[in-house]
Design a protein around this motif. Sequence first.
Motif, mmCIF file in Angstrom:
data_model
loop_
_atom_site.group_PDB
_atom_site.id
_atom_site.type_symbol
_atom_site.label_atom_id
_atom_site.label_comp_id
_atom_site.label_asym_id
_atom_site.label_seq_id
_atom_site.Cartn_x
_atom_site.Cartn_y
_atom_site.Cartn_z
ATOM 1 N N PHE A 199 -12.271 1.864 3.338
ATOM 2 C CA PHE A 199 -11.992 2.065 1.646
ATOM 3 C C PHE A 199 -11.113 3.402 2.105
ATOM 4 C CE2 PHE A 199 -15.943 1.343 -0.623
ATOM 5 C CZ PHE A 199 -15.031 -0.111 -1.708
ATOM 6 N N VAL A 200 -9.636 3.237 1.389
ATOM 7 C CA VAL A 200 -8.911 4.520 2.210
ATOM 8 C C VAL A 200 -8.980 5.448 0.892
ATOM 9 C CG1 VAL A 200 -5.917 4.807 3.020
ATOM 10 C CG2 VAL A 200 -6.730 3.017 3.510
ATOM 11 N N LEU A 201 -9.058 6.862 1.727
ATOM 12 C CA LEU A 201 -8.765 7.617 0.701
ATOM 13 C C LEU A 201 -8.233 8.949 0.645
ATOM 14 C CD1 LEU A 201 -12.107 9.739 0.356
ATOM 15 C CD2 LEU A 201 -12.488 7.346 1.674
ATOM 16 N N ALA A 202 -7.650 10.662 -0.507
ATOM 17 C CA ALA A 202 -7.348 10.655 0.303
ATOM 18 C C ALA A 202 -7.710 12.419 -0.600
ATOM 19 C CB ALA A 202 -5.826 11.742 -0.327
ATOM 20 N N MET A 251 0.391 -1.578 -0.386
ATOM 21 C CA MET A 251 0.043 0.046 -0.290
ATOM 22 C C MET A 251 0.372 1.531 0.106
ATOM 23 S SD MET A 251 -3.379 -1.121 2.580
ATOM 24 C CE MET A 251 -3.992 -2.021 2.477
ATOM 25 N N PRO A 252 0.321 2.309 -0.610
ATOM 26 C CA PRO A 252 1.464 3.031 -0.715
ATOM 27 C C PRO A 252 1.265 4.032 0.923
ATOM 28 C CG PRO A 252 -0.997 3.625 -2.175
ATOM 29 C CD PRO A 252 -0.807 2.081 -1.562
ATOM 30 N N GLN A 253 2.567 4.978 0.393
ATOM 31 C CA GLN A 253 2.829 5.871 1.654
ATOM 32 C C GLN A 253 1.008 6.404 2.487
ATOM 33 O OE1 GLN A 253 6.462 8.062 2.534
ATOM 34 N NE2 GLN A 253 5.278 8.881 4.446
ATOM 35 N N ARG A 254 0.515 6.798 3.774
ATOM 36 C CA ARG A 254 -0.157 7.582 3.646
ATOM 37 C C ARG A 254 -0.016 8.566 5.025
ATOM 38 N NH1 ARG A 254 -3.914 2.480 5.678
ATOM 39 N NH2 ARG A 254 -3.921 0.998 2.857
ATOM 40 N N ASP A 255 -0.149 9.764 4.994
ATOM 41 C CA ASP A 255 -0.637 10.754 5.380
ATOM 42 C C ASP A 255 -1.457 11.457 6.043
ATOM 43 O OD1 ASP A 255 -1.567 12.555 3.450
ATOM 44 O OD2 ASP A 255 0.934 13.099 2.562
ATOM 45 N N SER A 256 -1.449 12.576 6.668
ATOM 46 C CA SER A 256 -3.445 13.199 6.791
ATOM 47 C C SER A 256 -3.886 13.896 6.327
ATOM 48 C CB SER A 256 -2.159 15.061 8.333
ATOM 49 O OG SER A 256 -1.572 15.616 7.008
ATOM 50 N N ARG A 257 -3.241 12.855 4.858
ATOM 51 C CA ARG A 257 -4.273 13.883 3.920
ATOM 52 C C ARG A 257 -5.305 12.312 3.636
ATOM 53 N NH1 ARG A 257 -3.414 14.164 -1.274
ATOM 54 N NH2 ARG A 257 -4.747 15.227 -1.647
ATOM 55 N N HIS A 258 -4.847 11.546 4.199
ATOM 56 C CA HIS A 258 -5.186 10.257 3.854
ATOM 57 C C HIS A 258 -6.678 9.834 5.084
ATOM 58 C CE1 HIS A 258 -2.471 9.893 1.262
ATOM 59 N NE2 HIS A 258 -3.722 8.502 0.716
ATOM 60 N N ILE A 259 -7.793 9.145 4.961
ATOM 61 C CA ILE A 259 -8.410 9.038 5.745
ATOM 62 C C ILE A 259 -9.371 7.062 5.755
ATOM 63 C CG2 ILE A 259 -9.199 11.037 6.750
ATOM 64 C CD1 ILE A 259 -11.792 10.022 5.181
ATOM 65 N N GLU A 260 -9.424 6.605 6.315
ATOM 66 C CA GLU A 260 -11.198 5.197 6.409
ATOM 67 C C GLU A 260 -12.049 5.355 6.183
ATOM 68 O OE1 GLU A 260 -9.065 0.932 7.468
ATOM 69 O OE2 GLU A 260 -7.765 2.244 7.528
ATOM 70 N N ILE A 261 -12.511 4.520 5.273
ATOM 71 C CA ILE A 261 -13.934 4.468 5.810
ATOM 72 C C ILE A 261 -14.710 3.216 5.834
ATOM 73 C CG2 ILE A 261 -13.864 7.676 5.225
ATOM 74 C CD1 ILE A 261 -15.655 6.150 2.170
ATOM 75 N N PRO A 262 -15.383 2.976 6.386
ATOM 76 C CA PRO A 262 -16.438 1.383 5.663
ATOM 77 C C PRO A 262 -17.057 1.914 4.127
ATOM 78 C CG PRO A 262 -17.813 3.229 7.444
ATOM 79 C CD PRO A 262 -16.115 3.971 6.994
ATOM 80 N N HIS A 263 -17.177 0.413 3.770
ATOM 81 C CA HIS A 263 -17.552 0.757 2.262
ATOM 82 C C HIS A 263 -19.236 1.699 2.556
ATOM 83 C CE1 HIS A 263 -14.649 -2.438 1.136
ATOM 84 N NE2 HIS A 263 -14.374 -1.886 0.894
ATOM 85 N N ALA A 264 -19.836 0.988 3.596
ATOM 86 C CA ALA A 264 -21.447 1.297 3.140
ATOM 87 C C ALA A 264 -21.576 3.011 3.826
ATOM 88 C CB ALA A 264 -22.502 1.129 4.701
ATOM 89 N N LEU A 265 -20.777 3.700 3.723
ATOM 90 C CA LEU A 265 -20.556 4.714 3.855
ATOM 91 C C LEU A 265 -21.357 5.382 2.787
ATOM 92 C CD1 LEU A 265 -20.463 7.400 5.519
ATOM 93 C CD2 LEU A 265 -18.115 7.816 5.304
ATOM 94 N N LEU A 266 -20.466 5.021 1.575
ATOM 95 C CA LEU A 266 -21.145 4.543 0.601
ATOM 96 C C LEU A 266 -21.884 5.519 0.488
ATOM 97 C CD1 LEU A 266 -18.186 3.352 -2.059
ATOM 98 C CD2 LEU A 266 -17.917 5.762 -0.924
ATOM 99 N N ALA A 267 -23.049 4.604 0.175
ATOM 100 C CA ALA A 267 -24.413 4.247 0.339
ATOM 101 C C ALA A 267 -25.204 5.943 1.132
ATOM 102 C CB ALA A 267 -24.896 3.569 1.743
ATOM 103 N N TYR A 268 -24.696 6.524 1.760
ATOM 104 C CA TYR A 268 -24.886 8.034 1.974
ATOM 105 C C TYR A 268 -25.078 9.177 0.405
ATOM 106 C CZ TYR A 268 -26.272 5.729 5.970
ATOM 107 O OH TYR A 268 -26.722 5.612 7.297
ATOM 108 N N LEU A 269 -24.002 8.612 -0.009
ATOM 109 C CA LEU A 269 -23.889 9.972 -0.920
ATOM 110 C C LEU A 269 -24.754 9.928 -2.042
ATOM 111 C CD1 LEU A 269 -20.462 8.254 -3.032
ATOM 112 C CD2 LEU A 269 -21.230 10.288 -1.898
ATOM 113 N N GLU A 270 -25.408 11.552 -2.528
ATOM 114 C CA GLU A 270 -26.280 11.657 -3.983
ATOM 115 C C GLU A 270 -26.080 10.774 -4.713
ATOM 116 O OE1 GLU A 270 -27.857 15.236 -5.518
ATOM 117 O OE2 GLU A 270 -26.521 16.182 -3.656
ATOM 118 N N TYR A 271 -27.789 11.056 -5.418
ATOM 119 C CA TYR A 271 -27.820 9.883 -6.229
ATOM 120 C C TYR A 271 -26.664 10.423 -7.691
ATOM 121 C CZ TYR A 271 -29.657 7.248 -10.544
ATOM 122 O OH TYR A 271 -30.134 6.640 -11.551
ATOM 123 N N GLY A 272 -26.337 9.860 -8.603
ATOM 124 C CA GLY A 272 -25.942 9.979 -9.387
ATOM 125 C C GLY A 272 -24.259 10.363 -9.318
#
Length: 79
Positions: A37-40, A1-22
Amino acid sequence: MPQRDSRHIEIPHALLAYLEYGTCLGTLLEDTGHGTFVLAGEPVTDATALTVIKPPAGERSIEVPRGKEIRPDDGINHQ
């Protein structure tokens, strides 16, 4: 995995269900293989925004762009 810093967080897959449709997250999602998922993004440092977000102690918030979900099977021409 790439190096992570203060720009990265980890979220549960289920959190994506709260995105606005489309919409989608406008950043790369790295699947950890453990239900997250880890995202920056850019760290949120604005005191007013943090007051609204109320992150738990030891947690941080980042800002990521919102993208438009494009599905090849939706029958719309996305030019």
